[in-house]
Design a protein around this motif. Structure first.
Motif, PDB file in Angstrom:
ATOM      1  N   GLY A 156       6.014   5.450  10.707  1.00  6.53           N
ATOM      2  CA  GLY A 156       5.950   3.899  11.016  1.00  6.53           C
ATOM      3  C   GLY A 156       4.720   3.639  10.739  1.00  6.53           C
ATOM      4  O   GLY A 156       3.433   4.113  10.688  1.00  6.53           O
ATOM      5  N   ASP A 157       4.746   2.059  10.356  1.00  8.87           N
ATOM      6  CA  ASP A 157       3.441   1.541   9.978  1.00  8.87           C
ATOM      7  C   ASP A 157       2.487   1.257  11.121  1.00  8.87           C
ATOM      8  O   ASP A 157       1.315   1.309  11.227  1.00  8.87           O
ATOM      9  CB  ASP A 157       3.734   0.400   9.152  1.00  8.87           C
ATOM     10  CG  ASP A 157       4.671  -0.834   9.827  1.00  8.87           C
ATOM     11  OD1 ASP A 157       5.204  -0.263  10.829  1.00  8.87           O
ATOM     12  OD2 ASP A 157       4.733  -1.938   9.255  1.00  8.87           O
ATOM     13  N   ARG A 158       3.083   1.230  12.227  1.00  7.61           N
ATOM     14  CA  ARG A 158       2.487   1.120  13.612  1.00  7.61           C
ATOM     15  C   ARG A 158       3.261   2.193  14.609  1.00  7.61           C
ATOM     16  O   ARG A 158       4.358   2.118  14.520  1.00  7.61           O
ATOM     17  CB  ARG A 158       2.618  -0.182  14.223  1.00  7.61           C
ATOM     18  CG  ARG A 158       2.004  -1.245  13.335  1.00  7.61           C
ATOM     19  CD  ARG A 158       1.814  -2.549  14.046  1.00  7.61           C
ATOM     20  NE  ARG A 158       3.002  -3.011  14.593  1.00  7.61           N
ATOM     21  CZ  ARG A 158       3.471  -4.244  13.685  1.00  7.61           C
ATOM     22  NH1 ARG A 158       3.057  -4.626  12.529  1.00  7.61           N
ATOM     23  NH2 ARG A 158       4.767  -4.760  14.358  1.00  7.61           N
ATOM     24  N   GLY A 159       2.299   2.441  15.583  1.00  8.28           N
ATOM     25  CA  GLY A 159       3.112   3.339  16.523  1.00  8.28           C
ATOM     26  C   GLY A 159       3.137   2.842  17.855  1.00  8.28           C
ATOM     27  O   GLY A 159       3.004   1.365  17.927  1.00  8.28           O
ATOM     28  N   ARG A 160       2.904   3.518  18.916  1.00  4.70           N
ATOM     29  CA  ARG A 160       3.158   3.146  20.188  1.00  4.70           C
ATOM     30  C   ARG A 160       2.017   1.972  20.700  1.00  4.70           C
ATOM     31  O   ARG A 160       2.254   1.127  21.204  1.00  4.70           O
ATOM     32  CB  ARG A 160       3.284   4.248  21.104  1.00  4.70           C
ATOM     33  CG  ARG A 160       3.703   3.687  22.626  1.00  4.70           C
ATOM     34  CD  ARG A 160       4.096   4.939  23.539  1.00  4.70           C
ATOM     35  NE  ARG A 160       3.068   6.011  23.206  1.00  4.70           N
ATOM     36  CZ  ARG A 160       3.179   7.234  23.543  1.00  4.70           C
ATOM     37  NH1 ARG A 160       4.499   7.888  24.284  1.00  4.70           N
ATOM     38  NH2 ARG A 160       2.192   8.152  23.825  1.00  4.70           N
ATOM     39  N   GLY A 161       1.006   2.414  19.994  1.00  5.59           N
ATOM     40  CA  GLY A 161      -0.058   1.546  20.387  1.00  5.59           C
ATOM     41  C   GLY A 161      -0.323   0.275  19.551  1.00  5.59           C
ATOM     42  O   GLY A 161      -1.173  -0.447  19.733  1.00  5.59           O
ATOM     43  N   GLY A 162       0.787   0.035  18.544  1.00  3.19           N
ATOM     44  CA  GLY A 162       0.700  -1.142  17.894  1.00  3.19           C
ATOM     45  C   GLY A 162       0.753  -2.544  18.525  1.00  3.19           C
ATOM     46  O   GLY A 162       1.280  -2.322  19.466  1.00  3.19           O
ATOM     47  N   PRO A 191       1.204  -6.970  17.517  1.00  2.00           N
ATOM     48  CA  PRO A 191       1.546  -7.668  16.330  1.00  2.00           C
ATOM     49  C   PRO A 191       0.533  -8.181  15.241  1.00  2.00           C
ATOM     50  O   PRO A 191       0.751  -8.022  14.253  1.00  2.00           O
ATOM     51  CB  PRO A 191       2.029  -9.122  17.141  1.00  2.00           C
ATOM     52  CG  PRO A 191       2.483  -8.864  18.246  1.00  2.00           C
ATOM     53  CD  PRO A 191       1.749  -7.772  18.705  1.00  2.00           C
ATOM     54  N   GLY A 192      -0.759  -8.202  15.714  1.00  2.00           N
ATOM     55  CA  GLY A 192      -1.784  -8.410  14.952  1.00  2.00           C
ATOM     56  C   GLY A 192      -2.471  -7.118  14.253  1.00  2.00           C
ATOM     57  O   GLY A 192      -3.398  -7.014  13.377  1.00  2.00           O
ATOM     58  N   LEU A 193      -1.810  -5.861  14.573  1.00  2.00           N
ATOM     59  CA  LEU A 193      -2.369  -4.724  14.009  1.00  2.00           C
ATOM     60  C   LEU A 193      -1.457  -4.358  12.688  1.00  2.00           C
ATOM     61  O   LEU A 193      -0.377  -4.165  12.719  1.00  2.00           O
ATOM     62  CB  LEU A 193      -2.304  -3.518  14.974  1.00  2.00           C
ATOM     63  CG  LEU A 193      -2.778  -2.298  14.516  1.00  2.00           C
ATOM     64  CD1 LEU A 193      -4.392  -2.126  14.293  1.00  2.00           C
ATOM     65  CD2 LEU A 193      -2.321  -1.231  15.658  1.00  2.00           C
ATOM     66  N   LEU A 194      -2.069  -4.436  11.437  1.00  2.00           N
ATOM     67  CA  LEU A 194      -1.410  -4.304  10.432  1.00  2.00           C
ATOM     68  C   LEU A 194      -1.065  -2.767  10.026  1.00  2.00           C
ATOM     69  O   LEU A 194       0.109  -2.602   9.260  1.00  2.00           O
ATOM     70  CB  LEU A 194      -2.153  -5.099   9.352  1.00  2.00           C
ATOM     71  CG  LEU A 194      -2.198  -6.621   9.336  1.00  2.00           C
ATOM     72  CD1 LEU A 194      -3.295  -6.939   8.046  1.00  2.00           C
ATOM     73  CD2 LEU A 194      -1.104  -7.236   9.436  1.00  2.00           C
ATOM     74  N   LEU A 195      -2.007  -2.243  10.376  1.00  2.00           N
ATOM     75  CA  LEU A 195      -1.532  -0.593   9.886  1.00  2.00           C
ATOM     76  C   LEU A 195      -1.938   0.404  10.807  1.00  2.00           C
ATOM     77  O   LEU A 195      -3.357   0.109  11.368  1.00  2.00           O
ATOM     78  CB  LEU A 195      -2.183  -0.343   8.534  1.00  2.00           C
ATOM     79  CG  LEU A 195      -1.457   0.962   7.894  1.00  2.00           C
ATOM     80  CD1 LEU A 195       0.155   0.872   7.486  1.00  2.00           C
ATOM     81  CD2 LEU A 195      -2.122   1.058   6.589  1.00  2.00           C
ATOM     82  N   GLY A 196      -1.221   1.286  11.333  1.00  2.00           N
ATOM     83  CA  GLY A 196      -1.847   2.041  12.436  1.00  2.00           C
ATOM     84  C   GLY A 196      -2.855   2.934  12.090  1.00  2.00           C
ATOM     85  O   GLY A 196      -2.835   3.441  10.898  1.00  2.00           O
ATOM     86  N   SER A 197      -3.579   3.710  12.916  1.00  2.00           N
ATOM     87  CA  SER A 197      -4.502   4.682  12.762  1.00  2.00           C
ATOM     88  C   SER A 197      -3.959   5.703  12.310  1.00  2.00           C
ATOM     89  O   SER A 197      -4.540   6.549  11.366  1.00  2.00           O
ATOM     90  CB  SER A 197      -5.244   4.922  14.002  1.00  2.00           C
ATOM     91  OG  SER A 197      -4.450   5.607  14.926  1.00  2.00           O
ATOM     92  N   THR A 198      -2.780   6.302  12.604  1.00  2.00           N
ATOM     93  CA  THR A 198      -2.015   7.474  12.135  1.00  2.00           C
ATOM     94  C   THR A 198      -1.733   7.202  10.633  1.00  2.00           C
ATOM     95  O   THR A 198      -2.111   8.215   9.800  1.00  2.00           O
ATOM     96  CB  THR A 198      -0.810   7.920  12.905  1.00  2.00           C
ATOM     97  OG1 THR A 198      -1.356   8.339  14.217  1.00  2.00           O
ATOM     98  CG2 THR A 198      -0.444   9.003  12.438  1.00  2.00           C
ATOM     99  N   ALA A 199      -0.986   6.050  10.232  1.00  2.00           N
ATOM    100  CA  ALA A 199      -0.598   5.746   8.927  1.00  2.00           C
ATOM    101  C   ALA A 199      -1.881   5.793   8.218  1.00  2.00           C
ATOM    102  O   ALA A 199      -1.783   6.177   6.842  1.00  2.00           O
ATOM    103  CB  ALA A 199       0.045   4.442   9.074  1.00  2.00           C
TER     104      ALA A 199
END
Length: 286
Positions: A247-253, A255-263
């Motif tokens: 996913g582009d964002r995970g559980r910690g995502g 609305p303002g987070l465009l791309l998760g750290s894992t991605a």
């Protein structure tokens, strides 16, 4: 209504031609049309942001673009997609592909292209599309996927978030289409506290996988729970995989987070192509 296309870019670099090959195979696999774009990047030629370049310079860029598209179209034909549509776009590469993502089923880009610097990091176009694209996006990394006997699994991670259901469904569909196993990973802690009851947390992870991951009967599924850093575990497993689905964002995502750290970590370090599933809102089009 015809299905929405898989869209890729061709700038003449080896990385973009890898993306064309991957995109053509995916279009054939999923029964979708293929569109190949070449961005002319005319805005970069405006002197002072206002004065246009000489027309003969623009003609030379158009001619180079047509050559790049012919090469890409021939390559797509060799992958079983002889009817790929080509398009010259006067805009910058990232803007062209982001605009295409509004109606595309999938964007496919190389890890880097013209203007790239040395090293393993994703190029600026791949990073921009991974962050701002409106549809699912594949960044083509590594070369094991292109080997004749490539039979590695599809790998995905699950974190318990509601958006993970769409990611899992996409990963299952990719494994089914490719007729390979699916590895579903739950890495349950970035930095596990020393006092945490690891056995209890691991058991909770197994219950999560049992509840979320169905037995389909037609896809071999391996459920894996590891007390490890999710990003590190996925990067390591990508070396033997043919595709990682995230996913582009995970559980910690939020609305303002465009791309998760894992991605972000996988875009820069994976050993195979990475499919980023857009988890904000419904898919673009069927």
């Amino acid at each position: 209504m015809s299905p929405s296309p898989i869209v890729t870019g061709a700038d003449g670099s080896a990385e973009s031609l890898d993306a064309v090959r991957w995109a053509a195979r995916a279009a054939r696999l999923h029964g979708r049309p293929l569109e190949i774009r070449h961005a002319l990047d005319f805005p970069a030629l405006l002197a002072g942001g206002e004065v246009p370049p000489p027309e003969d310079m623009l003609d030379a860029l158009r001619a180079r673009g047509h050559r790049a598209l012919r090469t890409a179209q021939e390559l797509a034909g060799a992958q079983g997609m002889p009817d790929a549509v080509t398009r010259l776009d006067p805009d910058r590469a990232a803007q062209s592909l982001i605009e295409a993502s509004r109606t595309a089923a999938l964007l496919v880009v190389g890890a880097s292209g013209r203007g790239r610097c040395a090293g393993p990091l994703a190029g600026s176009v791949a990073a921009a599309i991974g962050t701002h694209g409106r549809c699912d996006t594949v960044v083509v990394r590594g070369d094991r996927w292109d080997e004749p006997d490539a039979d590695g699994p599809v790998v995905t991670g699950i974190d318990g978030s509601d958006t993970g259901r769409r990611v899992l469904a996409t990963a299952l569909a990719e494994a089914r289409a490719r007729e390979v196993p699916l590895v579903v990973l739950h890495a349950w802690a970035d930095e596990p506290p020393a006092e945490l009851d690891r056995q209890a947390v691991a058991e909770a992870g197994r219950r999560l996988l049992d509840a979320r991951v169905p037995d389909t009967g037609d896809v071999e599924v391996a459920r894996v729970v590891v007390p490890a850093h999710p990003r590190r575990e996925l990067v390591e497993r990508s070396a033997a995989a043919q595709l990682v689905v995230l996913g582009d964002r995970g559980r910690g995502g939020f609305p303002g987070l465009l791309l998760g750290s894992t991605a972000q970590a996988l875009l820069h370090n994976a050993g195979c192509p990475v499919l980023l599933v857009r988890t904000a809102g419904p898919p673009v089009r069927p």
